[in-house]
Design an enzyme around this catalytic site. Structure first.
Site, mmCIF file in Angstrom:
data_model
loop_
_atom_site.group_PDB
_atom_site.id
_atom_site.type_symbol
_atom_site.label_atom_id
_atom_site.label_comp_id
_atom_site.label_asym_id
_atom_site.label_seq_id
_atom_site.Cartn_x
_atom_site.Cartn_y
_atom_site.Cartn_z
ATOM 1 N N HIS B 31 0.866 -1.185 0.000
ATOM 2 C CA HIS B 31 0.000 0.000 0.000
ATOM 3 C C HIS B 31 0.900 1.232 0.000
ATOM 4 O O HIS B 31 2.130 1.104 -0.131
ATOM 5 C CB HIS B 31 -0.942 -0.034 1.208
ATOM 6 C CG HIS B 31 -0.244 -0.267 2.517
ATOM 7 N ND1 HIS B 31 0.673 0.616 3.048
ATOM 8 C CD2 HIS B 31 -0.303 -1.300 3.400
ATOM 9 C CE1 HIS B 31 1.111 0.160 4.200
ATOM 10 N NE2 HIS B 31 0.548 -1.027 4.438
ATOM 11 N N HIS B 34 4.084 1.333 1.962
ATOM 12 C CA HIS B 34 5.251 0.699 1.334
ATOM 13 C C HIS B 34 5.848 1.561 0.227
ATOM 14 O O HIS B 34 7.069 1.667 0.104
ATOM 15 C CB HIS B 34 4.859 -0.662 0.732
ATOM 16 C CG HIS B 34 4.356 -1.646 1.731
ATOM 17 N ND1 HIS B 34 3.028 -1.980 1.852
ATOM 18 C CD2 HIS B 34 4.999 -2.383 2.667
ATOM 19 C CE1 HIS B 34 2.870 -2.877 2.810
ATOM 20 N NE2 HIS B 34 4.050 -3.143 3.328
ATOM 21 N N GLY B 144 9.203 1.149 8.372
ATOM 22 C CA GLY B 144 8.240 2.182 8.745
ATOM 23 C C GLY B 144 8.225 2.423 10.249
ATOM 24 O O GLY B 144 8.411 1.504 11.046
ATOM 25 N N ASP B 147 5.561 0.476 12.865
ATOM 26 C CA ASP B 147 5.962 -0.640 13.715
ATOM 27 C C ASP B 147 7.171 -0.201 14.534
ATOM 28 O O ASP B 147 8.307 -0.603 14.285
ATOM 29 C CB ASP B 147 6.276 -1.858 12.851
ATOM 30 C CG ASP B 147 5.029 -2.333 12.110
ATOM 31 O OD1 ASP B 147 4.060 -2.721 12.778
ATOM 32 O OD2 ASP B 147 5.015 -2.280 10.867
ATOM 33 N N SER B 183 -1.613 -3.214 5.968
ATOM 34 C CA SER B 183 -2.204 -4.264 5.134
ATOM 35 C C SER B 183 -3.422 -4.866 5.812
ATOM 36 O O SER B 183 -4.310 -5.399 5.158
ATOM 37 C CB SER B 183 -1.170 -5.367 4.867
ATOM 38 O OG SER B 183 -0.046 -4.812 4.211
#
Lengths: 273, 273
Positions: B31, B34, B144, B147, B183
Site C-alpha cells: 500500500h 510501502h 516504517g 511498527d 495491510s
C-alpha cells in the site's frame, strides 16, 4: 603485527583492504591447536586476523570463566611468530551491552550432547561468532574439529543465515601420546593427565573396531565405555555428519564423540569416520 | 524490473554490482506506506531491491498467517511503477529449513508491549530480517515508524551485531482521516473502520496535551484511554526512544504507542514526540 582493541578501528581497517582475509577466533591461551589453525589461515589468505576474546556468554554459572587460563603476552608472541597480521583484542564492553539481541541454537541439534551438558553454551558461542564474523568480515574462518558440535552449529548458522564467509574445519592437534590439545589441559594433575589418555584410547579402539567391519553403534559405544571406565562420562555418541543419531557407523559420514570429566576438568574429543 | 526467486541468484546479482543498494523488506499486500519506503529508497540509492515474503515465523499459532492478504500481481505492478530494480520473491523453503538457528529478541525490550501480546513474534521478525539483510547486503534498509518496536529492535540488532547496513526509519503514511495505513486495514468492516479512527484521535489528543505543557505519563495515558474506549486495548504506553518506561514525556526523546483490537483486527499506531 597490528594490535587492535576496538570494533570501530577493526571495521575501518577491514573496509580499507581489498584482500582475502583468514580469521581465527580464539579465547586466548594459545597452543599448537591454535597455531595449526593460524598456519592454515596463513597459507590460504593474504591477511590473517586472530581474535583473543574470552567470551563470557558461553560459560554457564559456576563454570571456569574466572580461572580460564590467560596468557596475553605469550599469545602476542605466538601470533607474531606465526605471521599474524592483526590481533583483535577487544574488552567485554566492546562486544556486549545490556539486554542484547542474541542467537538461539537450534532446538534439537543445539541442545543435545554438549548442549545438554551445558544448556545455553551454544547460544553464547553462536552469538559471539556471529558478532566477530560481522566485525572482521573474513573470506574464511577457521575452527578446530575438536569442538565438533560447535563447528557443526557454526557451519549451520553460516548456511541458514546466508553468510558469505567460508567455514573451514581443521583437524585436531594431538600430543605425541594422543591427548587432544586443549587450553583446559593445564588444569590436569600428572595423574589426571594419565587418566585423560583413556579418551583418545577409546576413540582409537572405535576406529579399530570399525576397521574390523564392526558397525553397530551400541556394540562400539559399549566397548568404548569399558576403556573409559571409571571416568565420569557426559556422553559417548556416534552421529552422522548432520548430527543425527545413527544405529550403524556409515564410513565417510560419521562422527564419534566423547565428553568426560577428568578430576574436575571437562575434556572433549572425537574422530570423524 | 528483475524478479528473482532464489537466494543463490540474488546473492550472485548483488555480488556483481558495485552500487549502493536500498532494500525494502515487505510481507506483500503493498500500500502507500510501502511505496513511501520504496520512494525514499529510490531517492537515496542506485539500486532498489524489494522483497515480498510472508514470514511464517513471526506469526503465532492462531494468528492471521493464512488469511493475510496476498496480492502478488498487484504488488508486481506497484513495484514496477515505483522504479524498483529487483523484486525478491522467495518461497518459504528458500528461506527456512528444519531445526534452525534463530535470533532471540532481547529479554526486556523484546518482550514488552507488542512482544508481550505476541510472545515470540519479534524472534521471528529479527530472524527473517537478519537473513534477508545477509542475502541482499544493502547499503540502507527501510522500515516504517508505524511498527515502532520492530524498528527499534532491528536497529538494536544491527548495532549489537555490528552489521554494516544503515537502518532508515520512514514516517507513517496515513489516510486523509488519520488512520495509519496497514495491510490489515482490509479486514475492517465499514463500522470498524470508523471505530479505528479512535486510535489516531487518541494520539492527536496526546500531542495536543503535550503542546499545552502537560507531560505526566499517567495523566496523558488516562485521557487517551477515554477516547479509545470501548476498544480492547493491548497497551497505551509512553516510552523514551530507548524503549524504557518514563514518567514524563521528554520532547525529542519519546514515543507514544497504542495497540488496540477493532473487531478481531489488531491495529498499531504511534507518534514520536
Amino acid at each position: 603485527m597490528k594490535i587492535i582493541t576496538t570494533v570501530k578501528e577493526l571495521k575501518e581497517y577491514v573496509k580499507n583492504i581489498d584482500k582475502s582475509i583468514g580469521f581465527v577466533p580464539t579465547m586466548g591461551a594459545l597452543h599448537q591447536g591454535h597455531t595449526k589453525l593460524i598456519k592454515q589461515a596463513r597459507e590460504e589468505n593474504e591477511i590473517v586476523v586472530v581474535s583473543i576474546f574470552l567470551n563470557p556468554t558461553q560459560f554457564l554459572k559456576g563454570e571456569d570463566l574466572d580461572k580460564y587460563p590467560k596468557k596475553d603476552e605469550a599469545d602476542k608472541k605466538i601470533c607474531q611468530l606465526s605471521g599474524v597480521d592483526v590481533m583483535f583484542f577487544p574488552s567485554v564492553d566492546e562486544i556486549y551491552t545490556d539486554d542484547e539481541v542474541s542467537i538461539l541454537a537450534p532446538c534439537v541439534r543445539g541442545f543435545v550432547l554438549e548442549g545438554f551438558s551445558r544448556p545455553g553454551h551454544f547460544n553464547g558461542v553462536l552469538t559471539v561468532v556471529m558478532k566477530l564474523l560481522n566485525i572482521v568480515n573474513p573470506t574464511r574462518a577457521y575452527f578446530g574439529k575438536k569442538d565438533a558440535q560447535q563447528l557443526y552449529l557454526i557451519k549451520l548458522m553460516a548456511r541458514q543465515f546466508f553468510m558469505s564467509v567460508q567455514i573451514v574445519a581443521v583437524d585436531t592437534q594431538r600430543e605425541s601420546d594422543g591427548l587432544a590439545l586443549s587450553s583446559r589441559n593445564v588444569y590436569l594433575s600428572k595423574e589426571e593427565r594419565q587418566e585423560a589418555l583413556k579418551i583418545p584410547q577409546s576413540l582409537h579402539l572405535c576406529a579399530k573396531l570399525v576397521s574390523k567391519n564392526i558397525r553397530d553403534r551400541d556394540e562400539i559405544v559399549q566397548k568404548m565405555k569399558e576403556i573409559l571406565n571409571p571416568l565420569e562420562l557426559s556422553y559417548v555418541e556416534i552421529l552422522n555428519r548432520n548430527f543425527e543419531v545413527i544405529k550403524e557407523v556409515e564410513l565417510g559420514n560419521s562422527v564419534v564423540l566423547v565428553e568426560a570429566k577428568v578430576g574436575s576438568t571437562r575434556l572433549l574429543d572425537n574422530i570423524w569416520l
